[in-house]
Design an enzyme around this catalytic site. Structure first.
Site: not given
Length: 133
Positions: A86-87, A68, A113, A36
């Protein structure tokens, strides 16, 4: 404006709004597996934040709200920093945006993901972080 609620007086917030940036796509190198971090994968990021937009609603001036484009660029910069979890990525995005924009009252950051390598067919793994002032 005040209202009576359960024997307490509460102030009603005026002109609060949610702004959402939906399905921002990034190719990034987040993950615990060596593949990954070398090959990378696709991610979707959704951000929803709350702020008082009363001034912007009447002024029609970008300076009276949160830009934005800046939110997107800050999110992109955080997505480009490799992480194992990912946290961790979602938390970094939330903290970065809350620190930058003092008018932001609440934020929800959702990082997905896509097609994670878990040994079977799986569309996504998603982490959602919520923070408020």
């Amino acid at each position: 404006m005040y209202v009576l609620c359960n024997s307490k007086i509460s102030k009603i917030r005026k002109r609060m709004a949610f702004i959402e940036l939906e399905n921002m796509e990034f190719y990034a190198y987040h993950g615990c597996f060596q593949e990954e971090t070398k090959i990378g994968t696709n991610f979707l990021v959704n951000i929803r934040f709350e702020l008082n937009t009363e001034k912007a609603q009447y002024s029609d001036n970008l300076a009276d709200t949160i830009n934005y484009l800046e939110v997107y660029q800050l999110t992109k910069a955080e997505m480009q920093k490799p992480s194992k979890l990912v946290e961790h990525v979602a938390n970094r995005i939330a903290d970065t945006l809350l620190n930058k924009y003092v008018d932001m009252q609440r934020i929800e950051v959702k990082v997905s993901k896509l097609n994670p390598p878990l040994g079977g067919k799986l569309q996504a793994v998603t982490v959602t972080i919520q923070k408020s002032r």
